[in-house]
Design an enzyme around this catalytic site. Structure first.
Site, PDB file in Angstrom:
ATOM      1  N   ILE A  86      -6.222   8.083   2.814  1.00 17.10           N
ATOM      2  CA  ILE A  86      -6.540   7.231   1.677  1.00 17.10           C
ATOM      3  C   ILE A  86      -5.387   6.257   1.473  1.00 17.10           C
ATOM      4  O   ILE A  86      -4.220   6.659   1.425  1.00 17.10           O
ATOM      5  CB  ILE A  86      -6.752   8.069   0.390  1.00 17.10           C
ATOM      6  CG1 ILE A  86      -7.808   9.154   0.610  1.00 17.10           C
ATOM      7  CG2 ILE A  86      -7.094   7.153  -0.783  1.00 17.10           C
ATOM      8  CD1 ILE A  86      -9.187   8.647   0.960  1.00 17.10           C
ATOM      9  N   GLU A  87      -5.721   4.991   1.363  1.00 14.81           N
ATOM     10  CA  GLU A  87      -4.756   3.923   1.116  1.00 14.81           C
ATOM     11  C   GLU A  87      -5.092   3.299  -0.234  1.00 14.81           C
ATOM     12  O   GLU A  87      -6.240   2.957  -0.490  1.00 14.81           O
ATOM     13  CB  GLU A  87      -4.866   2.876   2.228  1.00 14.81           C
ATOM     14  CG  GLU A  87      -3.975   1.682   2.071  1.00 14.81           C
ATOM     15  CD  GLU A  87      -4.145   0.665   3.198  1.00 14.81           C
ATOM     16  OE1 GLU A  87      -3.483  -0.381   3.150  1.00 14.81           O
ATOM     17  OE2 GLU A  87      -4.963   0.903   4.130  1.00 14.81           O
ATOM     18  N   ILE A  88      -4.091   3.179  -1.085  1.00 16.06           N
ATOM     19  CA  ILE A  88      -4.246   2.498  -2.370  1.00 16.06           C
ATOM     20  C   ILE A  88      -3.368   1.257  -2.298  1.00 16.06           C
ATOM     21  O   ILE A  88      -2.192   1.350  -1.925  1.00 16.06           O
ATOM     22  CB  ILE A  88      -3.791   3.380  -3.550  1.00 16.06           C
ATOM     23  CG1 ILE A  88      -4.538   4.710  -3.549  1.00 16.06           C
ATOM     24  CG2 ILE A  88      -3.959   2.635  -4.873  1.00 16.06           C
ATOM     25  CD1 ILE A  88      -6.028   4.589  -3.759  1.00 16.06           C
ATOM     26  N   SER A 113       0.799  -1.216   0.000  1.00 17.36           N
ATOM     27  CA  SER A 113       0.000   0.000   0.000  1.00 17.36           C
ATOM     28  C   SER A 113       0.833   1.267   0.000  1.00 17.36           C
ATOM     29  O   SER A 113       1.977   1.271   0.461  1.00 17.36           O
ATOM     30  CB  SER A 113      -0.878   0.048   1.258  1.00 17.36           C
ATOM     31  OG  SER A 113      -1.706  -1.074   1.351  1.00 17.36           O
TER      32      SER A 113
END
Length: 131
Positions: A120-122, A109
């Site tokens: 926000i984590e992608i 991540s």
């Protein structure tokens, strides 16, 4: 009863237009307008309904507050490409890539903040370990 999936969630924001612009540009979400001009962010089979702070729709969360969310989104885009895109969009990366545990197994991540300071984590699932 057993829950099957998440249909939508509500994100309280300071300004729906600036949130729409950010999520469309940075995360490629589609902006949807529905019932009375309300705004939502559509991605895959889910959506995020946007409520502007102090103008929320009833019923609402007990204490709707901009900046109180911590959201993780899954992408198939390789993280080096995600990082490059975030840099192009002038989004500051707070942390990552780092290994974490997702709902279906190990993930890698990166973390950043949206205009309301939500975290926000992608992530990408680590393919060799995915269930």
């Amino acid at each position: 009863m057993k829950i099957e999936l998440l249909d939508h969630l509500v994100l309280t924001v300071k300004n729906a237009e600036s949130s729409c612009a950010f999520y469309a540009k940075v995360l490629g979400m589609d902006i949807v307008t529905f019932a009375g001009g309300r705004k939502a962010l559509q991605f895959g089979n889910q959506k995020i309904n946007l409520h502007e702070h102090d103008r929320e729709f009833e019923p609402k969360a007990h204490r709707p507050t901009p900046g109180s969310a911590d959201l993780c989104f899954v992408t198939q885009t390789p993280l080096p490409d995600v990082i490059g895109h975030l840099k192009t969009c002038a989004v500051e990366i707070l942390q990552g890539p780092v290994r974490r545990t997702g709902a279906l197994g190990p993930i890698e991540s990166v973390y950043f903040r949206d205009p309301d300071m939500n975290l926000i984590e992608i992530c990408n699932y680590v393919q060799s370990d995915r269930k």
